[in-house]
Design an enzyme around this catalytic site. Structure first.
Site, PDB file in Angstrom:
ATOM      1  N   GLN A 112       0.861  -1.199   0.000  1.00 60.34           N
ATOM      2  CA  GLN A 112       0.000   0.000   0.000  1.00 60.34           C
ATOM      3  C   GLN A 112       0.890   1.240   0.000  1.00 60.34           C
ATOM      4  O   GLN A 112       1.604   1.484   0.972  1.00 60.34           O
ATOM      5  CB  GLN A 112      -0.864  -0.033   1.262  1.00 60.34           C
ATOM      6  CG  GLN A 112      -1.760   1.161   1.460  1.00 60.34           C
ATOM      7  CD  GLN A 112      -2.200   1.280   2.916  1.00 60.34           C
ATOM      8  OE1 GLN A 112      -1.597   0.677   3.806  1.00 60.34           O
ATOM      9  NE2 GLN A 112      -3.223   2.054   3.163  1.00 60.34           N
ATOM     10  N   SER A 115       1.288   6.559   2.434  1.00 56.66           N
ATOM     11  CA  SER A 115       1.992   7.528   3.282  1.00 56.66           C
ATOM     12  C   SER A 115       3.216   8.114   2.590  1.00 56.66           C
ATOM     13  O   SER A 115       3.903   7.431   1.828  1.00 56.66           O
ATOM     14  CB  SER A 115       2.463   6.861   4.574  1.00 56.66           C
ATOM     15  OG  SER A 115       1.381   6.293   5.254  1.00 56.66           O
ATOM     16  N   SER A 147       5.038  -1.179   3.921  1.00 58.18           N
ATOM     17  CA  SER A 147       5.250  -2.567   4.361  1.00 58.18           C
ATOM     18  C   SER A 147       5.293  -3.485   3.148  1.00 58.18           C
ATOM     19  O   SER A 147       4.484  -3.324   2.224  1.00 58.18           O
ATOM     20  CB  SER A 147       4.102  -3.015   5.267  1.00 58.18           C
ATOM     21  OG  SER A 147       3.925  -2.102   6.312  1.00 58.18           O
ATOM     22  N   GLU A 230      -8.646  -1.921   5.826  1.00 61.95           N
ATOM     23  CA  GLU A 230      -7.421  -2.066   6.616  1.00 61.95           C
ATOM     24  C   GLU A 230      -7.765  -2.054   8.105  1.00 61.95           C
ATOM     25  O   GLU A 230      -7.297  -2.889   8.875  1.00 61.95           O
ATOM     26  CB  GLU A 230      -6.459  -0.913   6.302  1.00 61.95           C
ATOM     27  CG  GLU A 230      -5.185  -0.957   7.133  1.00 61.95           C
ATOM     28  CD  GLU A 230      -4.174   0.120   6.744  1.00 61.95           C
ATOM     29  OE1 GLU A 230      -4.600   1.217   6.311  1.00 61.95           O
ATOM     30  OE2 GLU A 230      -2.965  -0.143   6.864  1.00 61.95           O
ATOM     31  N   GLU A 369      -5.082   8.377  17.860  1.00 62.00           N
ATOM     32  CA  GLU A 369      -5.704   9.714  17.933  1.00 62.00           C
ATOM     33  C   GLU A 369      -6.643   9.915  16.741  1.00 62.00           C
ATOM     34  O   GLU A 369      -7.766  10.417  16.886  1.00 62.00           O
ATOM     35  CB  GLU A 369      -4.627  10.821  17.935  1.00 62.00           C
ATOM     36  CG  GLU A 369      -3.784  10.892  19.195  1.00 62.00           C
ATOM     37  CD  GLU A 369      -2.726   9.790  19.269  1.00 62.00           C
ATOM     38  OE1 GLU A 369      -2.375   9.217  18.226  1.00 62.00           O
ATOM     39  OE2 GLU A 369      -2.277   9.497  20.392  1.00 62.00           O
TER      40      GLU A 369
HETATM   41  C1  LIG Z   1       4.568  -0.688  11.170  1.00 63.54           C
HETATM   42  C2  LIG Z   1       3.970   0.309  10.234  1.00 63.54           C
HETATM   43  C3  LIG Z   1       3.607  -0.076   8.967  1.00 63.54           C
HETATM   44  C4  LIG Z   1       3.073   0.842   8.073  1.00 63.54           C
HETATM   45  N1  LIG Z   1       2.751   0.417   6.807  1.00 63.54           N
HETATM   46  C5  LIG Z   1       2.298   1.309   5.903  1.00 63.54           C
HETATM   47  C6  LIG Z   1       2.050   0.895   4.569  1.00 63.54           C
HETATM   48  O1  LIG Z   1       2.225  -0.266   4.211  1.00 63.54           O
HETATM   49  N2  LIG Z   1       1.631   1.816   3.674  1.00 63.54           N
HETATM   50  C7  LIG Z   1       1.413   3.123   4.020  1.00 63.54           C
HETATM   51  O2  LIG Z   1       1.006   3.887   3.161  1.00 63.54           O
HETATM   52  N3  LIG Z   1       1.665   3.558   5.288  1.00 63.54           N
HETATM   53  C8  LIG Z   1       2.097   2.675   6.233  1.00 63.54           C
HETATM   54  N4  LIG Z   1       2.361   3.080   7.526  1.00 63.54           N
HETATM   55  C9  LIG Z   1       2.233   4.510   7.838  1.00 63.54           C
HETATM   56  C10 LIG Z   1       1.094   4.872   8.754  1.00 63.54           C
HETATM   57  O3  LIG Z   1      -0.145   4.794   8.108  1.00 63.54           O
HETATM   58  C11 LIG Z   1       1.389   6.291   9.263  1.00 63.54           C
HETATM   59  O4  LIG Z   1       2.567   6.211  10.044  1.00 63.54           O
HETATM   60  C12 LIG Z   1       0.268   6.850  10.093  1.00 63.54           C
HETATM   61  O5  LIG Z   1      -0.864   7.095   9.306  1.00 63.54           O
HETATM   62  C13 LIG Z   1       0.690   8.153  10.822  1.00 63.54           C
HETATM   63  O6  LIG Z   1       1.246   9.045   9.953  1.00 63.54           O
HETATM   64  P1  LIG Z   1       2.665   9.744  10.275  1.00 63.54           P
HETATM   65  O7  LIG Z   1       3.622   8.673  10.658  1.00 63.54           O
HETATM   66  O8  LIG Z   1       3.016  10.648   9.155  1.00 63.54           O
HETATM   67  O9  LIG Z   1       2.401  10.611  11.581  1.00 63.54           O
HETATM   68  P2  LIG Z   1       1.695  12.065  11.658  1.00 63.54           P
HETATM   69  O10 LIG Z   1       0.470  12.076  10.810  1.00 63.54           O
HETATM   70  O11 LIG Z   1       2.729  13.099  11.365  1.00 63.54           O
HETATM   71  O12 LIG Z   1       1.278  12.102  13.176  1.00 63.54           O
HETATM   72  C14 LIG Z   1       2.178  12.476  14.231  1.00 63.54           C
HETATM   73  C15 LIG Z   1       1.383  12.519  15.527  1.00 63.54           C
HETATM   74  O13 LIG Z   1       0.356  13.529  15.441  1.00 63.54           O
HETATM   75  C16 LIG Z   1      -0.922  12.954  15.737  1.00 63.54           C
HETATM   76  N5  LIG Z   1      -1.943  13.558  14.875  1.00 63.54           N
HETATM   77  C17 LIG Z   1      -1.850  13.795  13.531  1.00 63.54           C
HETATM   78  N6  LIG Z   1      -2.988  14.342  13.070  1.00 63.54           N
HETATM   79  C18 LIG Z   1      -3.828  14.448  14.142  1.00 63.54           C
HETATM   80  C19 LIG Z   1      -5.168  14.939  14.308  1.00 63.54           C
HETATM   81  N7  LIG Z   1      -5.852  15.410  13.285  1.00 63.54           N
HETATM   82  N8  LIG Z   1      -5.694  14.864  15.548  1.00 63.54           N
HETATM   83  C20 LIG Z   1      -5.012  14.374  16.612  1.00 63.54           C
HETATM   84  N9  LIG Z   1      -3.725  13.919  16.516  1.00 63.54           N
HETATM   85  C21 LIG Z   1      -3.164  13.938  15.299  1.00 63.54           C
HETATM   86  C22 LIG Z   1      -0.779  11.472  15.423  1.00 63.54           C
HETATM   87  O14 LIG Z   1      -1.714  10.701  16.137  1.00 63.54           O
HETATM   88  C23 LIG Z   1       0.663  11.201  15.845  1.00 63.54           C
HETATM   89  O15 LIG Z   1       0.711  10.972  17.236  1.00 63.54           O
HETATM   90  C24 LIG Z   1       2.893   2.189   8.448  1.00 63.54           C
HETATM   91  C25 LIG Z   1       3.260   2.588   9.739  1.00 63.54           C
HETATM   92  C26 LIG Z   1       3.793   1.672  10.625  1.00 63.54           C
HETATM   93  C27 LIG Z   1       4.186   2.142  11.991  1.00 63.54           C
END
Ligand SMILES: Cc1cc2nc3c(=O)[nH]c(=O)nc-3n(C[C@H](O)[C@H](O)[C@H](O)COP(=O)(O)OP(=O)(O)OC[C@H]3O[C@@H](n4cnc5c(N)ncnc54)[C@H](O)[C@@H]3O)c2cc1C
Length: 399
Positions: A112, A115, A147, A230, A369
């Protein structure tokens, strides 16, 4: 179809092609052809058009008659859990014919590609650019946390086709062949020492227009289908009573003398609460599956995703407390490697690994969150967050 008829169909499959005697792809291919892969899918596409809860009958009958059983979410978690429902909803007949069966058998692994470094929770803000050139699209940009990209044949790719409209309106959704020239996959190092996920770079990658799912500019709707599936896949709980993480915790507790005195009683109380919560999660997930007659899950799927992520973290934490000082060593080491299950064959190594791995449970598939926001706004009807960029052209949003 009655339960007995369905069981009879499974027995007929096994009489013809037995999983203990053929390889995984052959058996799962036959299972797909018999409509027993995902019974809620239509006939001809791996199913029989039944209620999804009847899949449990198929699995039960297979477990009774075969030593070799397969877990969809181990074989091709993203492909089967999220890709197949999305393709079924939005794909052309030709695409379904070409891709569904191979996805189910595990011949084609899927990933997928949503991100990006600047777009995770706010995935609609993504910047990977797709430009149309005749019958092809040319894609440039970077994805992150992808992933299984290193073993994938197909990727579900969300990209921006129009920067001049608000962020949700200018997206296009592709199935991209990960072997295309210009796709580069680089591993990312996780706290467990494993690299389950990757950075993926797109440099002038050409994708045929026929690989677009849904309408150009409406990629967000397609992405929602993927994300809802998902969340349901990630919040399914354990299939049997007292199985999964809670079983490991109870085993460690039994093995380690159960503690003594007041400290022992406090831990027992903690484990009992975790057991009750595990059963609640299992029952809620089962009820959700039973209620889902057909089609894709709605925002309610976030209940299971949120509950499971938070509960599993607490169960693995409790395991490390029960293990005491033994939990401080991590035999698997921290050198960068791809996932390998041989590092966690026994309960102790599994618990140590999962204590670290479960940190990701409340991030992957949407953070806890964000799940709370979805539940508050879309299920409970509470006032939404202010969204100042909703009506602004993507190119004019400050970043
Ligand atoms: C093990 C693992 C596998 C993954 N696999 C995939 C994959 O296969 N494909 C893919 O596309 N992505 C994947 N991801 C990514 C995952 O979907 C994102 O990490 C996740 O959506 C959070 O985005 P970010 O890391 O950019 O954090 P951010 O969006 O930058 O968030 C940072 C912090 O701010 C908080 N926050 C952000 N917006 C808000 C809001 N509106 N209200 C309250 N709090 C908020 C969040 O909760 C978090 O604590 C994976 C992540 C992990 C850890």
């Amino acid at each position: 179809m009655t339960e007995e008829e369905l069981r009879g169909r499974v027995r007929a499959l096994v009489a013809k092609v037995h999983p203990d005697r053929v390889d995984m792809h052959t058996f799962r291919g036959a299972q797909f052809d018999h409509g027993l892969a995902l019974v809620n899918f239509p006939e001809g596409h791996g199913g029989l058009g039944l209620n999804p809860r009847m899949q449990a009958i198929v699995n039960d009958e297979l477990q009774k008659s075969c030593k070799t059983t397969y877990d969809d979410l181990v074989i091709n978690p993203i492909g089967i859990g999220m890709g197949m429902p999305t393709l079924l909803t939005y794909g052309s007949d030709e695409m379904k014919k070409q891709l569904l069966r191979r996805c189910y058998t595990g011949e084609d692994i899927w990933c997928q590609l949503f991100s990006e470094p600047g777009a995770g929770s706010d995935v609609a803000g993504l910047a990977t650019r797709a430009e149309r050139h005749g019958d092809e699209w040319v894609v440039n940009g970077q994805k992150v946390w992808t992933s299984l990209a290193h073993v994938s044949r197909w990727g579900m790719l969300l990209a921006r086709c129009n920067p001049d409209v608000p962020k949700h309106e200018g997206l296009v959704y592709f199935l991209v062949d990960m072997q295309s020239p210009g796709v580069e996959v680089r591993p990312l190092y996780q706290i467990t020492g494993e690299a389950e996920f990757n950075e993926v770079f797109f440099s002038d990658v050409r994708i045929p227009h026929g690989n677009v799912l849904g309408k150009v500019g409406q990629g967000w709707h397609v992405a929602i289908t993927t994300l809802m599936n998902e969340r349901t896949a990630l919040g399914g709980g354990s299939s049997q009573r007292a199985s999964g993480p809670i079983r490991i915790l109870m085993g460690l507790w039994q093995e380690r003398g159960k503690g003594r005195g007041e400290a022992g009683a406090v831990t027992r109380d903690r484990i009992t609460r975790l057991y009750i919560e595990s059963e609640l999660l299992r029952a809620t997930a089962a009820r959700g599956r039973a209620a889902q007659r057909s089609g894709n899950p709605g925002p309610e799927g976030s209940v299971g995703k949120l509950a499971q992520a938070e509960l599993y973290k607490r169960i693995w934490e409790c395991c490390t407390d029960v293990m005491g000082a033994d939990a401080l060593t991590y035999e698997a080491g921290y050198e960068l490697r791809r996932p390998r299950t041989e590092d966690r064959r026994d309960a102790v190594s599994m618990a140590k690994y999962q204590f670290l791995r479960s940190r990701a449970n409340s991030i992957e598939g949407g953070t806890s969150e964000v799940m709370r926001n979805i539940l508050g706004e879309r299920v409970l009807g509470l006032p939404g967050e202010p969204r100042v960029d909703k009506a602004v052209a993507w190119k004019d949003i400050p970043r």
